[in-house]
Scaffold this motif. Sequence first.
Motif, short mmCIF file in Angstrom:
data_model
loop_
_atom_site.label_atom_id
_atom_site.label_comp_id
_atom_site.label_asym_id
_atom_site.label_seq_id
_atom_site.Cartn_x
_atom_site.Cartn_y
_atom_site.Cartn_z
N GLY A 62 -34.88 79.59 -26.19
CA GLY A 62 -35.25 78.43 -27.01
C GLY A 62 -34.35 78.23 -28.21
O GLY A 62 -34.35 77.14 -28.80
N ASP A 63 -33.58 79.25 -28.58
CA ASP A 63 -32.62 79.09 -29.67
C ASP A 63 -31.36 78.37 -29.20
O ASP A 63 -30.61 77.81 -30.02
N ARG A 64 -31.14 78.40 -27.89
CA ARG A 64 -29.91 77.80 -27.34
C ARG A 64 -30.14 76.45 -26.67
O ARG A 64 -29.19 75.71 -26.40
N HIS A 65 -31.39 76.14 -26.38
CA HIS A 65 -31.70 74.89 -25.69
C HIS A 65 -32.96 74.27 -26.30
O HIS A 65 -33.87 74.99 -26.71
N ARG A 66 -33.03 72.95 -26.30
CA ARG A 66 -34.23 72.26 -26.77
C ARG A 66 -35.14 72.04 -25.57
O ARG A 66 -34.97 71.09 -24.81
N ILE A 67 -36.10 72.93 -25.40
CA ILE A 67 -36.98 72.92 -24.24
C ILE A 67 -38.18 72.03 -24.53
O ILE A 67 -38.89 72.23 -25.53
N THR A 68 -38.42 71.05 -23.67
CA THR A 68 -39.55 70.14 -23.85
C THR A 68 -40.67 70.37 -22.84
O THR A 68 -41.77 69.85 -23.01
#
Length: 325
Positions: free
Chosen positions: A62-68
């Motif tokens: 989650g620090d590397r990608h914006r998870i929706t």
Amino acid sequence: MILVTGGLGFIGSHTVRALLDLGEDCVVVQRRTTELPAVLAGAKVAVERADIADREALLAIGDRHRITGIVHLAGSYPWPAVPATAVEASRQAVGGLLNVVQAAQDWGVRRLGVASTIGVYFGGPDAGGPEGGGPHAGGPLREDARLSLTAPVSIPTFKKVGELLGGFLADATGLDIVNYRISGTWGPLGHPDPFFAAPALVHAAARGTAPDLSHLVEPAFAGDGLDLNYVKDTGRAIALLQLADRLNHRTYNVGSGRATTNAQLAEAIRKVVPGATVDLPDGGGAHHAVLDISRLRQDTGYRAEYDTERAAADYVAWLRAGNRS
């Protein structure tokens, strides 16, 4: 961006394909490999190699990608169950689910979908009723049926635990957690399933050999039937559930809504491969487990694109193109 655990596996890769086709970006989490399968060849997919049992590694994604949103398809249950490792395997299975729910909460995702199975409708040997219990004798299996607390093998056991735990956590946290009760699924990237003969029959026809059914937990007969869904339809149904603006239920059956017998499958295969030796002994047919997919249709507009004949033709073509599974 939708995170798919087990996203390079059998159902996972087809779900990712469907999400991409619907315009979503995806990041997949896989424990052992980061190589894209053929169904995702050329696709723009972010791949993270991590074990969902490792909470810190999972949360770091989650620090590397914006998870929706999250689609949790990774298999973390012990199969087959081994006495010497059963306790630790159970800890890993339940812990993995809790880590995924923690990630959903920390990232503020819109919806967390969790794979379950048609097997939750069946009880253990002492549950009573046909085939060891379950609410399926009177017609299609509905999501609001009462379930037995027992199960014959480890997979549905842990899926029942997951549904109960997910329901509690959804109420406690306010997360939108949705269960996918997935039917017998077959098609490209699949494997010899221990519970039904379809993949083995198609592989045999594509190779021009007699089917090897030694992996099945019970002998297969021509009249045996099950709600079989082609994996491309299964993946698309899951994608539609993940992306729906509003869902009216917490649990959805994902299947074809009809029974396919081995005899019907053999007939479909022979239309693609004339003379294929895929006939099975007469017998079976005492009961066919079929999912009621009314909820899925009503809330997503889902319709299956593959009947048995089209699915058999597509799978045979896939194998004859040089793909091994």
